[in-house]
Scaffold this active site. Structure first.
Site, PDB file in Angstrom:
ATOM      1  N   GLN A  55       0.843  -1.197   0.000  1.00 48.92           N
ATOM      2  CA  GLN A  55       0.000   0.000   0.000  1.00 48.92           C
ATOM      3  C   GLN A  55       0.875   1.242   0.000  1.00 48.92           C
ATOM      4  O   GLN A  55       1.911   1.281   0.662  1.00 48.92           O
ATOM      5  CB  GLN A  55      -0.909  -0.001   1.229  1.00 48.92           C
ATOM      6  CG  GLN A  55      -1.967   1.096   1.214  1.00 48.92           C
ATOM      7  CD  GLN A  55      -3.045   0.844   2.247  1.00 48.92           C
ATOM      8  OE1 GLN A  55      -3.032  -0.172   2.952  1.00 48.92           O
ATOM      9  NE2 GLN A  55      -4.000   1.753   2.357  1.00 48.92           N
ATOM     10  N   GLY A  76      -2.430   4.396  -3.656  1.00 48.78           N
ATOM     11  CA  GLY A  76      -3.329   3.272  -3.796  1.00 48.78           C
ATOM     12  C   GLY A  76      -2.789   2.001  -3.168  1.00 48.78           C
ATOM     13  O   GLY A  76      -1.734   1.986  -2.538  1.00 48.78           O
ATOM     14  N   ASP A  97      10.702  10.260  -9.936  1.00 48.46           N
ATOM     15  CA  ASP A  97      10.529   9.517  -8.673  1.00 48.46           C
ATOM     16  C   ASP A  97      11.356   8.232  -8.688  1.00 48.46           C
ATOM     17  O   ASP A  97      10.875   7.163  -8.292  1.00 48.46           O
ATOM     18  CB  ASP A  97       9.053   9.201  -8.433  1.00 48.46           C
ATOM     19  CG  ASP A  97       8.738   9.024  -6.944  1.00 48.46           C
ATOM     20  OD1 ASP A  97       9.569   9.428  -6.100  1.00 48.46           O
ATOM     21  OD2 ASP A  97       7.665   8.481  -6.625  1.00 48.46           O
ATOM     22  N   GLY A 100       0.854   5.866  -1.021  1.00 45.90           N
ATOM     23  CA  GLY A 100       0.065   7.089  -0.958  1.00 45.90           C
ATOM     24  C   GLY A 100      -1.014   7.176  -2.019  1.00 45.90           C
ATOM     25  O   GLY A 100      -2.040   7.813  -1.817  1.00 45.90           O
TER      26      GLY A 100
END
Length: 363
Positions: free
Chosen positions: A69, A73, A186, A71
């Site tokens: 899990q 989904g 990212d 941020g």
């Protein structure tokens, strides 16, 4: 009579030749049709398919097997058939304005590279959104470089070097191998997934941005990325323009974390140790001291040193001083001895003072 026999023989030969040519042309045409059909099947298979939310529930067996899990989904393991497993990310409705979903489908649906996770399909069913990726059984690189106390998770330095090269080639493809340059924004261990052979694949393009290859800088209205991996110029334009060199910085931080086996920002250790860890790596290499990091074979020393030097080259504060990913790949694959880059941890004052001094500029 003899002449008619010769004529009949030549006529027979001619008929055989004609039949052979007709058969050959027909075979070529049949082969061509098979080739085209296979291409179209492969092309259709490469394009992401659209699924309904009912399909998603069926694929995940009612969200039975949760993989993780984040941020944006929750990820579940699913199955398309008896042999094809997938990872299904159910996006949170409360996060963002759909930009991550659009980015993932628009970008990942058009690129194909051995070091980039394949997007198999997506779901946009009323308010329900999901992304369906190929399933990678070894999960993320993060598990293997930050869990060295767990013996089963240890990877050899040779394998870590291969992983670093694969990631670098994936980023190089994003920067140079597509019609438009793709900036990931990212790059971090959590977003590097590993297949059953530990081949790395870059994932999570929710923050990615497209720009032309001729564009030397991109405009940004919000900060993109994860703290600890964000390039200085993304946080403040005083350090330079935001460009593909911002991904290079993030990759450098990832390399140094691979070397040290710990996060560059780690709240679980004392602040004094945390602040100076990466600088400690630089100082040891600068004065020729060995990095006393898990070494099992003699050749490991050179691999660790190479990964560290490339990482330090990538995290230079000035974007112009960082190498392109093409050069990074050459540095990681080459056998030449690498030279130490300038100290990226010098104070702001000394950095400004040194701007007038000659320095190596990477393109």
């Amino acid at each position: 009579m003899y002449a008619s026999a010769i004529f009949g023989f030549f006529l027979l030969v001619l008929v055989i030749i004609m039949l052979y040519r007709v058969y050959s042309l027909d075979k070529v045409e049949r082969d061509n049709r098979v080739t085209v059909k296979k291409f179209l099947e492969d092309y259709e298979a490469l394009k992401p398919s659209r699924y309904s939310y009912a399909d998603v529930k069926r694929i995940t067996s009612q969200f039975k097997d949760k993989l993780g899990q984040g941020g944006y989904g929750t990820v579940y393991k699913g199955k398309l058939s008896d042999e094809v497993f997938v990872a299904v990310k159910i996006l949170n409705n409360s996060q963002g304005n759909g930009e991550e979903f659009i980015n993932e489908v628009a970008i990942m649906g058009t690129i194909h590279h051995v070091n980039i996770v394949r997007l198999i399909g997506f779901c946009a069913d009323r308010f329900k959104r999901a992304l369906i990726y190929e399933y990678l059984p070894n999960e993320s690189l993060e598990k293997f470089i930050f869990s060295r106390a767990i013996k089963n998770y240890l990877l050899s330095w040779k394998k870590l070097q291969e992983i670093a090269i694969g990631i670098a080639k994936g980023i190089e493809y994003l920067h140079q191998g597509c019609d438009q340059r793709i900036l990931h924004f990212d790059i971090k261990p959590h977003n590097i997934l590993l297949d059953h052979n530990f081949n790395p694949k870059i994932s999570d393009f929710g923050l990615a941005k497209l720009c032309s290859k001729e564009q030397s800088a991109v405009s940004m209205t919000v900060i993109r990325g994860t703290m600890g991996y964000i390039a200085p110029e993304v946080l403040s334009r005083n350090f330079g323009n935001v460009s593909y060199k911002s991904d290079v910085y993030s990759f450098g931080m990832l390399l140094l974390e691979m070397v040290g086996g710990r996060k560059n920002i780690d709240v679980s250790v004392e602040s004094s140790s945390q602040v100076y860890f990466l600088e400690w790596i630089y100082n040891h290499l600068d004065i020729g001291e060995e990095l006393h990091i898990r070494i099992e074979e003699e050749r490991d020393v050179e691999i660790v040193k190479k990964l560290a030097i490339v990482g330090l080259s990538c995290i230079q504060w000035c974007p112009m001083d960082r190498p392109s990913m093409n050069i990074v790949v050459q540095m990681l694959e080459g056998g030449d001895k690498l030279t130490m880059p300038p100290n990226p941890f010098a104070s702001t004052v000394s950095t400004k003072t040194n701007l007038s001094k000659p320095r190596r500029v990477f393109q």
